[in-house]
Write a protein that holds these residues in place. Structure first.
Motif, PDB file in Angstrom:
ATOM      1  N   TYR A 151     -18.087  42.953 -15.897  1.00 15.98           N
ATOM      2  CA  TYR A 151     -18.677  43.783 -14.839  1.00 15.98           C
ATOM      3  C   TYR A 151     -18.861  45.467 -15.261  1.00 15.98           C
ATOM      4  O   TYR A 151     -19.897  45.999 -15.079  1.00 15.98           O
ATOM      5  N   ALA A 152     -17.852  45.884 -16.178  1.00 16.13           N
ATOM      6  CA  ALA A 152     -18.023  47.220 -16.754  1.00 16.13           C
ATOM      7  C   ALA A 152     -19.139  47.280 -17.816  1.00 16.13           C
ATOM      8  O   ALA A 152     -20.019  48.132 -18.025  1.00 16.13           O
ATOM      9  N   ALA A 153     -19.269  46.164 -18.683  1.00 14.91           N
ATOM     10  CA  ALA A 153     -20.227  46.220 -19.727  1.00 14.91           C
ATOM     11  C   ALA A 153     -21.556  45.576 -19.280  1.00 14.91           C
ATOM     12  O   ALA A 153     -22.771  46.294 -19.927  1.00 14.91           O
ATOM     13  N   LEU A 200       1.441  34.662 -13.868  1.00 11.91           N
ATOM     14  CA  LEU A 200       0.943  36.078 -13.465  1.00 11.91           C
ATOM     15  C   LEU A 200       0.076  36.760 -14.800  1.00 11.91           C
ATOM     16  O   LEU A 200      -0.636  37.624 -14.142  1.00 11.91           O
ATOM     17  N   SER A 201       0.681  36.635 -15.937  1.00 11.07           N
ATOM     18  CA  SER A 201      -0.009  37.315 -17.066  1.00 11.07           C
ATOM     19  C   SER A 201      -1.348  36.585 -17.154  1.00 11.07           C
ATOM     20  O   SER A 201      -2.238  37.303 -17.284  1.00 11.07           O
ATOM     21  N   ALA A 202      -1.573  35.312 -16.767  1.00 13.29           N
ATOM     22  CA  ALA A 202      -2.812  34.518 -16.966  1.00 13.29           C
ATOM     23  C   ALA A 202      -3.655  35.209 -15.650  1.00 13.29           C
ATOM     24  O   ALA A 202      -4.961  35.517 -16.091  1.00 13.29           O
ATOM     25  N   ILE A 214      -8.387  38.892 -14.475  1.00  6.18           N
ATOM     26  CA  ILE A 214      -8.911  40.033 -14.037  1.00  6.18           C
ATOM     27  C   ILE A 214      -9.327  41.070 -14.801  1.00  6.18           C
ATOM     28  O   ILE A 214     -10.666  41.594 -14.722  1.00  6.18           O
ATOM     29  N   VAL A 215      -8.754  41.150 -15.947  1.00  6.73           N
ATOM     30  CA  VAL A 215      -9.412  42.087 -17.124  1.00  6.73           C
ATOM     31  C   VAL A 215     -10.506  41.677 -17.688  1.00  6.73           C
ATOM     32  O   VAL A 215     -11.134  42.628 -17.772  1.00  6.73           O
ATOM     33  N   ILE A 216     -10.540  40.591 -17.934  1.00  3.49           N
ATOM     34  CA  ILE A 216     -11.711  39.943 -18.395  1.00  3.49           C
ATOM     35  C   ILE A 216     -13.053  40.081 -17.667  1.00  3.49           C
ATOM     36  O   ILE A 216     -14.106  40.336 -17.977  1.00  3.49           O
ATOM     37  N   GLU A 217     -12.816  39.859 -16.359  1.00  2.43           N
ATOM     38  CA  GLU A 217     -13.772  40.055 -15.368  1.00  2.43           C
ATOM     39  C   GLU A 217     -14.177  41.451 -15.231  1.00  2.43           C
ATOM     40  O   GLU A 217     -15.510  41.635 -15.149  1.00  2.43           O
TER      41      GLU A 217
END
Length: 61
Positions: free
Chosen positions: A19-21, A5-7, A12-15
């Motif tokens: 998208y934000a950058a 679940l942590s992975a 999701i955070v990296i993706e």
């Protein structure tokens, strides 16, 4: 199970950061992926999964 679940959460955070950058570049990339044949997408996805599995094997030892 917690590691899995942590992975997923980290992926999701990296993706989300990508998208934000780079929102315009991500939109262009998604448009180019839609134009690709399914067999090419499948081959690239399997290659990425294989590379990630080998890297994980080396890292986790």
């Amino acid at each position: 199970m917690i590691e899995l679940l942590s992975a997923f959460c980290l992926a999701i955070v990296i993706e989300g950061l990508a998208y934000a950058a780079f929102p315009e570049q991500m939109k262009k990339m998604l448009a180019s992926v839609q134009a690709m044949p399914a067999s090419t997408i499948r081959a690239v996805a399997l290659a990425c999964a294989a590379v990630a599995l080998v890297l994980l094997w080396f890292i986790r030892g």
